[in-house]
Design a protein around this motif. Structure first.
Motif, PDB file in Angstrom:
ATOM      1  N   VAL A 215      66.986   7.890  24.213  1.00  0.00           N
ATOM      2  CA  VAL A 215      67.324   8.333  25.564  1.00  0.00           C
ATOM      3  C   VAL A 215      67.096   7.208  26.570  1.00  0.00           C
ATOM      4  O   VAL A 215      67.913   6.985  27.487  1.00  0.00           O
ATOM      5  CB  VAL A 215      66.500   9.579  25.940  1.00  0.00           C
ATOM      6  CG1 VAL A 215      66.681   9.930  27.413  1.00  0.00           C
ATOM      7  CG2 VAL A 215      66.905  10.765  25.069  1.00  0.00           C
ATOM      8  N   MET A 216      65.993   6.466  26.409  1.00  0.00           N
ATOM      9  CA  MET A 216      65.741   5.364  27.333  1.00  0.00           C
ATOM     10  C   MET A 216      66.791   4.271  27.182  1.00  0.00           C
ATOM     11  O   MET A 216      67.241   3.668  28.182  1.00  0.00           O
ATOM     12  CB  MET A 216      64.339   4.796  27.094  1.00  0.00           C
ATOM     13  CG  MET A 216      63.994   3.639  28.017  1.00  0.00           C
ATOM     14  SD  MET A 216      62.247   3.203  27.984  1.00  0.00           S
ATOM     15  CE  MET A 216      61.555   4.545  28.948  1.00  0.00           C
ATOM     16  N   THR A 217      67.215   3.989  25.940  1.00  0.00           N
ATOM     17  CA  THR A 217      68.271   2.998  25.732  1.00  0.00           C
ATOM     18  C   THR A 217      69.562   3.430  26.410  1.00  0.00           C
ATOM     19  O   THR A 217      70.248   2.628  27.071  1.00  0.00           O
ATOM     20  CB  THR A 217      68.503   2.794  24.229  1.00  0.00           C
ATOM     21  OG1 THR A 217      67.284   2.359  23.607  1.00  0.00           O
ATOM     22  CG2 THR A 217      69.588   1.758  23.984  1.00  0.00           C
TER      23      THR A 217
ATOM     24  N   VAL B 177      57.163   4.416  22.953  1.00  0.00           N
ATOM     25  CA  VAL B 177      57.712   3.663  21.829  1.00  0.00           C
ATOM     26  C   VAL B 177      57.876   2.187  22.155  1.00  0.00           C
ATOM     27  O   VAL B 177      58.115   1.369  21.250  1.00  0.00           O
ATOM     28  CB  VAL B 177      59.066   4.271  21.385  1.00  0.00           C
ATOM     29  CG1 VAL B 177      60.219   3.754  22.234  1.00  0.00           C
ATOM     30  CG2 VAL B 177      59.335   4.001  19.900  1.00  0.00           C
ATOM     31  N   LEU B 178      57.749   1.795  23.424  1.00  0.00           N
ATOM     32  CA  LEU B 178      57.945   0.395  23.810  1.00  0.00           C
ATOM     33  C   LEU B 178      57.003  -0.560  23.070  1.00  0.00           C
ATOM     34  O   LEU B 178      57.447  -1.625  22.607  1.00  0.00           O
ATOM     35  CB  LEU B 178      57.785   0.244  25.324  1.00  0.00           C
ATOM     36  CG  LEU B 178      58.938   0.792  26.176  1.00  0.00           C
ATOM     37  CD1 LEU B 178      58.622   0.620  27.668  1.00  0.00           C
ATOM     38  CD2 LEU B 178      60.245   0.075  25.835  1.00  0.00           C
TER      39      LEU B 178
ATOM     40  N   THR C 188      59.149  11.846  15.949  1.00  0.00           N
ATOM     41  CA  THR C 188      60.461  12.268  16.452  1.00  0.00           C
ATOM     42  C   THR C 188      60.538  12.098  17.960  1.00  0.00           C
ATOM     43  O   THR C 188      61.568  11.661  18.505  1.00  0.00           O
ATOM     44  CB  THR C 188      60.733  13.727  16.056  1.00  0.00           C
ATOM     45  OG1 THR C 188      60.614  13.865  14.643  1.00  0.00           O
ATOM     46  CG2 THR C 188      62.119  14.159  16.492  1.00  0.00           C
ATOM     47  N   HIS C 189      59.454  12.437  18.652  1.00  0.00           N
ATOM     48  CA  HIS C 189      59.423  12.281  20.106  1.00  0.00           C
ATOM     49  C   HIS C 189      59.628  10.816  20.496  1.00  0.00           C
ATOM     50  O   HIS C 189      60.400  10.498  21.417  1.00  0.00           O
ATOM     51  CB  HIS C 189      58.086  12.799  20.642  1.00  0.00           C
ATOM     52  CG  HIS C 189      57.994  12.783  22.129  1.00  0.00           C
ATOM     53  ND1 HIS C 189      56.789  12.885  22.795  1.00  0.00           N
ATOM     54  CD2 HIS C 189      58.934  12.660  23.097  1.00  0.00           C
ATOM     55  CE1 HIS C 189      57.003  12.850  24.094  1.00  0.00           C
ATOM     56  NE2 HIS C 189      58.301  12.695  24.311  1.00  0.00           N
ATOM     57  N   LEU C 190      58.957   9.900  19.795  1.00  0.00           N
ATOM     58  CA  LEU C 190      59.095   8.490  20.111  1.00  0.00           C
ATOM     59  C   LEU C 190      60.506   7.990  19.819  1.00  0.00           C
ATOM     60  O   LEU C 190      61.094   7.238  20.615  1.00  0.00           O
ATOM     61  CB  LEU C 190      58.073   7.675  19.313  1.00  0.00           C
ATOM     62  CG  LEU C 190      56.590   7.962  19.602  1.00  0.00           C
ATOM     63  CD1 LEU C 190      55.708   7.042  18.776  1.00  0.00           C
ATOM     64  CD2 LEU C 190      56.272   7.800  21.074  1.00  0.00           C
TER      65      LEU C 190
ATOM     66  N   LEU D 208      61.820  10.843  28.131  1.00  0.00           N
ATOM     67  CA  LEU D 208      61.562   9.475  28.580  1.00  0.00           C
ATOM     68  C   LEU D 208      60.113   9.063  28.337  1.00  0.00           C
ATOM     69  O   LEU D 208      59.822   7.884  28.126  1.00  0.00           O
ATOM     70  CB  LEU D 208      61.894   9.341  30.069  1.00  0.00           C
ATOM     71  CG  LEU D 208      63.379   9.346  30.417  1.00  0.00           C
ATOM     72  CD1 LEU D 208      63.563   9.284  31.930  1.00  0.00           C
ATOM     73  CD2 LEU D 208      64.091   8.189  29.755  1.00  0.00           C
ATOM     74  N   LEU D 209      59.203  10.041  28.374  1.00  0.00           N
ATOM     75  CA  LEU D 209      57.805   9.740  28.062  1.00  0.00           C
ATOM     76  C   LEU D 209      57.684   9.193  26.645  1.00  0.00           C
ATOM     77  O   LEU D 209      56.931   8.253  26.379  1.00  0.00           O
ATOM     78  CB  LEU D 209      56.955  11.000  28.229  1.00  0.00           C
ATOM     79  CG  LEU D 209      55.455  10.859  27.967  1.00  0.00           C
ATOM     80  CD1 LEU D 209      54.838   9.860  28.933  1.00  0.00           C
ATOM     81  CD2 LEU D 209      54.761  12.211  28.098  1.00  0.00           C
TER      82      LEU D 209
END
Length: 413
Positions: free
Chosen positions: A120-122, A29-30, A112-114, A23-24
């Protein structure tokens, strides 16, 4: 199959921490998502010149890529991986610039993390509320809203299938987070781990630290050993003349006090360096050949006669050579006072390219309890000489003990 083992990934604390890590990435990425939406609107707006929109897009893309390749971004990712994924990654080596391969691996990891964090956030804000709503309507909560909708082949009024779908979505989301977290744990050492050059730099830094600790240990040994030898001999001489020469006793006690105080300063200096991991200032200045007169005076106070002959100015000696030269002479005089007999001839010759040191004194009869001159003292002198690339010869010479040291001064400033 054990049902408990199947449920472990869903309730394990590591899964929740890995979910926070993912989630971080979604949080980070926002801003990129906001930029993408903004430029999508600009490119589709007929009132905005296409060339201007493309130019702004290129500039924004270049600025957005900069954080991915920064050294600080990699350090932050390593800290997050250690804290949330439980992967023991070493910190980047201070003062070492990462090579291109390391930067590319780090950029791939961050990107990749972003991306995965955004997915996952979506899912968290879409599938999770839907799954909770599907399960809640089984208990009559919100069924008037769910029942009005059609979810593909499922009708909202089909309570059992909708509830089962909600459970599947919830469990699937939990397993997806657990699986992605496990994949991140396995890939973190590959993409964020040190490259070969960084490992070599870390080993060199560790070797330099160990060498510095060894040097401090030698300094402490030489300083304290010299102080104890001088104090012991002075106390013995004072005891023998206590009744008939009070003035000598007074001078001996003063010399013992000053020698002990100097040894305590050296001890504070070494302990201060050992405590200080940030490379701060030392607790006391290190002694150099400029302090040779004080060293000779303190040693003479033990009753040992010293003939000191100097050629050249010790101030011309580079600092590193001057420090080591002082310690070499200190250890040599300590050995002469402890194991030798008769006067000591000390010669110091400061040349344009070399520093020559020589100590000569008569040999005392070998005592059974005496370790001789081949013990720790001479070993410490040999280590100092080798460290500076010099030469040492020491041993009996026609009934006398002679030690010669030549130290190069080029490149030591």
């Amino acid at each position: 199959m054990n049902p408990r083992a199947v449920l472990v990934p869903l309730v394990a604390g590591s899964t929740w921490r890995r979910g926070v890590f993912l989630l971080l990435g979604g949080v980070l990425v926002l801003p990129y998502a906001l930029l993408a939406v903004t430029f999508a609107q600009l490119l589709t707006d007929p009132d905005v010149p296409r060339a201007l929109a493309i130019g702004l897009l290129v500039i924004a893309a270049a600025i957005a890529l900069v954080p991915v390749f920064l050294d600080g971004s990699r350090a932050l990712e390593i800290a997050a991986v250690r804290a949330l994924l439980g992967v023991d990654l070493p910190d980047p080596t201070p003062g070492h610039r990462p090579d291109r391969e390391t930067r590319l691996r780090s950029a791939l990891w961050i990107a990749t993390h972003l991306a995965v964090g955004g997915l996952v956030m979506t899912a968290l804000f879409s599938a999770l509320p839907m799954a909770v709503a599907f399960i809640a309507q089984q208990f009559g909560i919100g069924d008037e809203f769910v029942g009005r909708e059609q979810f593909g082949p499922l009708s909202g009024w089909d309570t059992r299938w909708v509830t089962a779908t909600g459970v599947v979505l919830l469990v699937g989301l939990g397993y997806a987070v657990a699986g992605l977290g496990a994949l991140a744990v396995s890939m973190a050492p590959v993409l964020l781990g040190p490259a070969q050059a960084e490992r070599i730099a870390a080993l060199e830094a560790r070797a330099a630290g160990l060498a510095e600790r060894n040097r401090l240990a030698r300094d402490l040994h030489d300083s304290v050993g010299h102080a104890l030898t001088v104090a012991t001999l002075q106390a013995g001489a004072a005891r023998q003349v206590l009744d008939r020469d009070p003035e000598f006793v007074r001078r001996a006690l003063t010399a013992i006090e000053e020698t002990g105080r100097a040894a305590m300063d050296d001890l504070d200096h070494v302990l201060g360096l050992l405590r200080d991991s940030g490379g701060g200032t030392a607790a006391a200045p290190q002694r150099t050949l400029a302090d040779l007169d004080r060293l000779v005076t303190d040693t003479r106070a033990t009753g040992l006669r010293i003939d000191c002959r100097r050629t050249g100015d010790p101030a011309d000696v580079p600092a590193a050579v001057s420090r080591e030269g002082y310690r070499i002479l200190q250890e040599g005089l300590t050995n002469a006072a402890r194991y030798g007999r008769g006067p000591v001839t000390l010669r110091l010759d400061v040349g344009p390219d070399t520093l020559d040191l020589e100590l000569v004194n008569a040999l005392a009869p070998r005592r059974r309890s005496s370790p001789g001159r081949g013990g720790r003292g001479l070993d410490g002198i040999r280590e100092r000489v080798l460290l500076l690339g010099g030469r040492l010869t020491a041993g009996p010479d026609a009934g006398r003990w002679r030690m010669r040291v030549r130290l190069p001064m080029a490149g030591s400033r």
